[in-house]
Design a protein around this motif. Structure first.
Motif, PDB file in Angstrom:
ATOM      1  N   GLN A   1      69.545  37.577  26.556  1.00 24.60           N
ATOM      2  CA  GLN A   1      68.631  37.131  27.609  1.00 24.60           C
ATOM      3  C   GLN A   1      67.869  38.276  28.302  1.00 24.60           C
ATOM      4  O   GLN A   1      67.368  38.095  29.414  1.00 24.60           O
ATOM      5  N   ALA A   2      67.782  39.423  27.665  1.00 22.73           N
ATOM      6  CA  ALA A   2      67.168  40.597  28.313  1.00 22.73           C
ATOM      7  C   ALA A   2      65.757  40.306  28.819  1.00 22.73           C
ATOM      8  O   ALA A   2      65.359  40.771  29.894  1.00 22.73           O
ATOM      9  N   ALA A   3      64.993  39.514  28.071  1.00 19.44           N
ATOM     10  CA  ALA A   3      63.601  39.255  28.452  1.00 19.44           C
ATOM     11  C   ALA A   3      63.496  38.435  29.740  1.00 19.44           C
ATOM     12  O   ALA A   3      62.468  38.490  30.429  1.00 19.44           O
ATOM     13  N   ASN A   4      64.559  37.675  30.069  1.00 21.49           N
ATOM     14  CA  ASN A   4      64.512  36.811  31.254  1.00 21.49           C
ATOM     15  C   ASN A   4      65.150  37.435  32.493  1.00 21.49           C
ATOM     16  O   ASN A   4      65.057  36.871  33.582  1.00 21.49           O
ATOM     17  N   ILE A   5      65.839  38.555  32.310  1.00 22.32           N
ATOM     18  CA  ILE A   5      66.561  39.154  33.442  1.00 22.32           C
ATOM     19  C   ILE A   5      65.573  39.923  34.318  1.00 22.32           C
ATOM     20  O   ILE A   5      64.730  40.670  33.836  1.00 22.32           O
ATOM     21  N   ARG A   6      65.695  39.744  35.628  1.00 24.63           N
ATOM     22  CA  ARG A   6      64.863  40.479  36.594  1.00 24.63           C
ATOM     23  C   ARG A   6      65.773  41.174  37.620  1.00 24.63           C
ATOM     24  O   ARG A   6      66.207  42.283  37.421  1.00 24.63           O
ATOM     25  N   SER A   7      66.073  40.485  38.724  1.00 21.63           N
ATOM     26  CA  SER A   7      66.914  41.109  39.757  1.00 21.63           C
ATOM     27  C   SER A   7      68.364  41.268  39.297  1.00 21.63           C
ATOM     28  O   SER A   7      69.126  42.044  39.886  1.00 21.63           O
ATOM     29  N   GLY A   8      68.741  40.529  38.232  1.00 24.64           N
ATOM     30  CA  GLY A   8      70.125  40.607  37.733  1.00 24.64           C
ATOM     31  C   GLY A   8      70.492  41.956  37.148  1.00 24.64           C
ATOM     32  O   GLY A   8      71.683  42.251  36.952  1.00 24.64           O
ATOM     33  N   TRP A   9      69.485  42.818  36.843  1.00 25.59           N
ATOM     34  CA  TRP A   9      69.796  44.135  36.270  1.00 25.59           C
ATOM     35  C   TRP A   9      70.669  44.959  37.211  1.00 25.59           C
ATOM     36  O   TRP A   9      71.511  45.738  36.767  1.00 25.59           O
ATOM     37  N   LYS A  10      70.489  44.786  38.509  1.00 21.32           N
ATOM     38  CA  LYS A  10      71.302  45.550  39.463  1.00 21.32           C
ATOM     39  C   LYS A  10      72.783  45.225  39.309  1.00 21.32           C
ATOM     40  O   LYS A  10      73.635  46.117  39.322  1.00 21.32           O
ATOM     41  N   ASN A  11      73.111  43.935  39.141  1.00 13.30           N
ATOM     42  CA  ASN A  11      74.513  43.543  38.942  1.00 13.30           C
ATOM     43  C   ASN A  11      75.049  44.088  37.622  1.00 13.30           C
ATOM     44  O   ASN A  11      76.192  44.534  37.536  1.00 13.30           O
ATOM     45  N   ILE A  12      74.191  44.024  36.605  1.00  9.92           N
ATOM     46  CA  ILE A  12      74.611  44.493  35.276  1.00  9.92           C
ATOM     47  C   ILE A  12      74.970  45.980  35.329  1.00  9.92           C
ATOM     48  O   ILE A  12      76.018  46.403  34.838  1.00  9.92           O
ATOM     49  N   PHE A  13      74.102  46.788  35.946  1.00  6.41           N
ATOM     50  CA  PHE A  13      74.389  48.231  36.021  1.00  6.41           C
ATOM     51  C   PHE A  13      75.570  48.509  36.955  1.00  6.41           C
ATOM     52  O   PHE A  13      76.299  49.486  36.755  1.00  6.41           O
ATOM     53  N   SER A  14      75.758  47.664  37.943  1.00 11.48           N
ATOM     54  CA  SER A  14      76.905  47.841  38.828  1.00 11.48           C
ATOM     55  C   SER A  14      78.213  47.611  38.070  1.00 11.48           C
ATOM     56  O   SER A  14      79.185  48.356  38.241  1.00 11.48           O
ATOM     57  N   VAL A  15      78.243  46.574  37.220  1.00 10.94           N
ATOM     58  CA  VAL A  15      79.428  46.309  36.390  1.00 10.94           C
ATOM     59  C   VAL A  15      79.684  47.478  35.441  1.00 10.94           C
ATOM     60  O   VAL A  15      80.824  47.957  35.302  1.00 10.94           O
ATOM     61  N   PHE A  16      78.632  47.965  34.799  1.00 14.41           N
ATOM     62  CA  PHE A  16      78.799  49.074  33.856  1.00 14.41           C
ATOM     63  C   PHE A  16      79.168  50.378  34.575  1.00 14.41           C
ATOM     64  O   PHE A  16      79.875  51.221  34.030  1.00 14.41           O
ATOM     65  N   HIS A  17      78.693  50.522  35.811  1.00 14.58           N
ATOM     66  CA  HIS A  17      79.063  51.695  36.612  1.00 14.58           C
ATOM     67  C   HIS A  17      80.568  51.687  36.881  1.00 14.58           C
ATOM     68  O   HIS A  17      81.237  52.728  36.815  1.00 14.58           O
ATOM     69  N   LEU A  18      81.115  50.503  37.170  1.00 11.62           N
ATOM     70  CA  LEU A  18      82.557  50.376  37.387  1.00 11.62           C
ATOM     71  C   LEU A  18      83.332  50.602  36.091  1.00 11.62           C
ATOM     72  O   LEU A  18      84.420  51.183  36.097  1.00 11.62           O
ATOM     73  N   ALA A  19      82.763  50.136  34.983  1.00  5.97           N
ATOM     74  CA  ALA A  19      83.424  50.330  33.682  1.00  5.97           C
ATOM     75  C   ALA A  19      83.386  51.791  33.247  1.00  5.97           C
ATOM     76  O   ALA A  19      84.266  52.252  32.514  1.00  5.97           O
ATOM     77  N   ALA A  20      82.377  52.525  33.702  1.00  6.07           N
ATOM     78  CA  ALA A  20      82.174  53.907  33.237  1.00  6.07           C
ATOM     79  C   ALA A  20      83.323  54.824  33.607  1.00  6.07           C
ATOM     80  O   ALA A  20      83.602  55.794  32.905  1.00  6.07           O
ATOM     81  N   SER A  21      84.005  54.533  34.711  1.00 10.36           N
ATOM     82  CA  SER A  21      85.102  55.401  35.147  1.00 10.36           C
ATOM     83  C   SER A  21      86.464  54.918  34.651  1.00 10.36           C
ATOM     84  O   SER A  21      87.500  55.477  35.020  1.00 10.36           O
ATOM     85  N   ASP A  22      86.459  53.886  33.802  1.00 14.85           N
ATOM     86  CA  ASP A  22      87.710  53.337  33.267  1.00 14.85           C
ATOM     87  C   ASP A  22      88.341  54.314  32.285  1.00 14.85           C
ATOM     88  O   ASP A  22      87.664  55.170  31.720  1.00 14.85           O
ATOM     89  N   GLN A  23      89.643  54.168  32.081  1.00 13.83           N
ATOM     90  CA  GLN A  23      90.346  55.015  31.100  1.00 13.83           C
ATOM     91  C   GLN A  23      90.565  54.291  29.775  1.00 13.83           C
ATOM     92  O   GLN A  23      91.061  54.896  28.811  1.00 13.83           O
ATOM     93  N   ASP A  24      90.213  53.015  29.725  1.00 10.54           N
ATOM     94  CA  ASP A  24      90.349  52.235  28.487  1.00 10.54           C
ATOM     95  C   ASP A  24      89.148  52.502  27.590  1.00 10.54           C
ATOM     96  O   ASP A  24      88.001  52.216  27.956  1.00 10.54           O
TER      97      ASP A  24
END
Length: 697
Positions: free
Chosen positions: A116-139
């Motif tokens: 759904q990348a073509a339809n996402i607008r303001s949702g990108w902030k949530n997406i990067f926030s989730v990945f930001h939290l995942a980035a510091s994971d040890q898994d």
């Protein structure tokens, strides 16, 4: 919620019905739907963090289905419904520590991006926030999937849908920075830095998109939006990587940060540079340096050292813009570097000063030259190791053993002398110091050769050695700035070769002699540098003449197994001073300063020759070989080039100078015998004297 409270058999009937209700009400107008989701979204936040994994999995999967349906509808400009709808994923990722649930959240978000990348607008902030939290994971699986999806967004989605993603551009860069700072996955760190470098290309290629971007919290002039929303986040996050990461990652971050400056700096406004270097100079901030001494030393030797050279390169590249906004800060930073107890950083400080001046001196204004000379004067004054003359051992510290034993030891060891600057690394042909090798720094040498010195003394002695290093480096720096690197060395070699073949009446041909900054410096500025050199020379001379103090330092374990000396500092400072004075005395454009030059020349030469005549050590006299050859050759050249073209008054002044110098030379010739094995200096002096007398006649 009551149905889900059972720890063993939770019922999910009502949860399933809530999912269905959400699905069927999604067609309502956005204003109504957002009020419904306020209640239901909060419920999903709680259920997604349920300690029972089956419940949490059902909640996350239900959220995924609802989100895919919601995203299909797209979003109009200036609305933020997607951001509200996807917030439960962010909440669950932040609060739920279950690896299974966290992995599932990342997979759900990845699926949304892929479909759904073509339809996402303001949702990108949530997406990067989730990945930001995942980035510091040890898994590894969580980090790998999150990073792959982030890379896909940056390289593919940004390329196709950049205007729709521009609102979350800063979040993307911050997310990549977090991946780079995860020490558990160094390969991912390096790739994240490469992607940040890729983001810089979007800012450069699409500045108009940033200028046209507006938001409720954006109170910035259109011409500055590309800086605030584009360049600044990239450079700031790279600086965070530098300050947070281990050596290899922070070195790569530092390299990329300065690559971006060098590549795109031509598009920066002057006030942007001021913001930027406030970030850059944080690298040198004492408050932010590691507290551990070994880590701090490594930081200074590597990161600070690297940054220093890179700053000077950027300054040189954008001199016209940066000379007003950055020069004072650069000089202050170079001054800071030589004040630190780190030999490599101190050496780099003087070397960077040299590079900045040699590469840019032709474009310097009179005011900038004044600042440059003042900077060198300040460094000189603060790095003279006065404590070498004032240090005293604690009473009775070296009284063990009989006087005769001490005398015998003194006779066998201390009569040999070691130059304090012998540990200094040689410069390459272009004047830059070679990179440090293991065990090559003064501090490391001190730690090996001072088993008897106590810790406070070790620290003091190491600091004094570094000051000696800086003094000699700064003398070399002034010589290189005024006359260009390697020029003086080449001149000394030609003087020696000519003396060995008894060819006194010659010209020294040095191809690079006009490449130095001599012609851009005023006489007063040269005198200021000369005062630095002579002060350094007199200090070294005082130390070398103080046999008692040198013996005390040697016994305390300072600088190896022999008595320390400052022969290189004594001779090189005087040699550079003589070169400047003789050059000024032969310079037709400086006739107004000739009288002062002549007086200084007479004082310096007579003082130097008088001192030389008092020397009794053969090694000390040998250290003066090149200095004497320089002096004799320069005096001889006066009669060839100056006397015949001078006015009557200048002619008489010149003759009086030659005769005064000649008197000292003849006195020296009468007292000095053949003391240099490879050079018949006695014959050379005789030949020189005859030549000068014939010229004067």
């Amino acid at each position: 919620m009551d149905e889900l409270l059972s720890a063993t058999h939770p019922r999910m009937f009502s949860l399933q019905k809530i999912v269905e209700i959400s699905y069927y009400n999604m067609g309502r107008i956005r204003l109504q739907w957002s009020r419904i989701w306020e209640v239901i979204g909060d419920h999903f936040n709680k259920v997604g963090c349920n300690p029972n994994e089956d419940v949490a999995i059902f909640a996350v999967d239900s959220l995924r289905q609802l989100s895919m349906k919601f995203l299909e509808k797209g979003e109009l400009a200036n609305f933020r419904f997607q951001k509200d709808f996807l917030r439960p994923f962010e909440h669950i990722m932040k609060r739920n520590r279950s690896p299974t649930i966290r992995d599932m959240v990342v997979r759900c978000i990845a699926q949304m991006v892929n479909s759904q990348a073509a339809n996402i607008r303001s949702g990108w902030k949530n997406i990067f926030s989730v990945f930001h939290l995942a980035a510091s994971d040890q898994d590894e699986s969580i980090v790998e999937l999150a990073f792959q999806t982030t890379g896909h967004i940056v390289t593919i989605v940004f390329e196709k849908h950049f205007p729709a993603t521009i609102d979350s551009f800063q979040d993307a860069v911050k997310c990549l920075s977090e991946f780079a700072c995860n020490a558990a996955f160094p390969d991912t760190s390096m790739e994240a830095i490469r992607l940040i470098r890729h983001c810089a290309k979007y800012v450069s290629d699409r500045p108009q998109a940033f200028k046209e971007y507006t938001s409720d919290d954006m109170n910035v002039a259109p011409e500055d939006r590309v800086w605030v929303r584009g360049w600044f986040p990239i450079l700031f996050e790279l600086s965070c990587i530098i300050n947070r990461c281990k050596l290899d990652v922070r070195t790569r971050g530092l390299t990329v940060m300065f690559e971006i400056m060098k590549t795109y700096g031509h598009t920066y406004e002057k006030h942007w540079w001021q913001d930027l270097f406030r970030i850059v100079f944080r690298i040198f901030d004492n408050m932010k340096l590691p507290e551990q001494q070994t880590e701090k030393a490594e930081w200074m030797t590597t990161t600070c050292n690297h940054a220093l050279y890179a700053i000077c390169d950027v300054f040189t590249q954008y001199l016209e813009v940066l000379s007003d906004v950055l020069l004072d800060d650069i000089f202050a930073q170079l001054y800071w570097c030589v004040q630190q107890d780190n030999e490599q950083l101190a050496r780099s400080g003087t070397n960077c000063l040299e590079n900045v001046v040699i590469l840019n001196g032709e474009k310097f204004t009179l005011e900038i030259w004044d600042k440059t000379c003042t900077c060198m004067l300040d460094i000189f004054k603060t790095t003279i190791p006065h404590a070498l003359l004032t240090w005293r051992p604690v009473s009775g510290e070296f009284s063990s053993g009989s006087p005769s034993d001490a005398k015998e030891k003194l006779d066998t060891i201390s009569q040999k002398s070691v130059d304090i600057n012998d540990s200094i690394q040689p410069r390459s042909s272009d004047g830059r110091p070679y990179q440090p090798s293991a065990g090559s720094t003064a501090g490391e040498e001190m730690s090996k050769t001072r088993p008897t010195a106590k810790f406070p003394e070790q620290k003091l002695f190491a600091a004094l050695l570094i000051k000696c290093v800086v003094q000699l480096e700064l003398i070399q720096t002034i010589d290189n700035i005024v006359f260009f690197p390697a020029t003086s060395k080449k001149e000394d070699a030609e003087n020696l070769a000519a003396a060995q073949r008894d060819a006194v009446d010659f010209d020294v041909h040095v191809d690079t002699q006009d490449q130095g900054m001599y012609r851009f410096l005023t006489s007063q500025q040269l005198f200021k540098l000369l005062d630095c050199l002579l002060e350094s020379h007199r200090f070294a001379k005082a130390f070398n003449s103080n046999n008692e103090q040198r013996t005390a330092l040697w016994k305390a374990g300072f600088k190896g197994k022999s008595k320390p000396n400052l022969l290189k500092q004594e001779t090189s400072s005087l040699a550079c001073g003589l070169r400047i004075l003789f050059r000024m005395y032969m310079d037709e454009s400086r006739t107004s300063a000739w009288e002062e030059v002549q007086q200084r020349l007479l004082n310096v030469c007579s003082e130097a020759l008088s001192y030389f005549l008092t020397l009794t050590s053969e090694s000390h006299r040998e250290a003066w070989t090149n200095l004497l050859l320089l002096f004799l050759t320069k005096v001889l050249k006066i009669s060839d080039e100056r006397v015949s073209n001078s006015s009557v008054r200048a002619h008489h002044s010149c003759l009086s100078l030659i005769l005064a110098l000649l008197a000292s030379v003849i006195k020296m010739f009468l007292l000095v015998t053949l003391w240099v094995s490879h050079l018949d200096l006695g014959e050379y002096l005789k030949f020189f004297t005859c030549n000068v007398l014939s010229e004067v006649y």
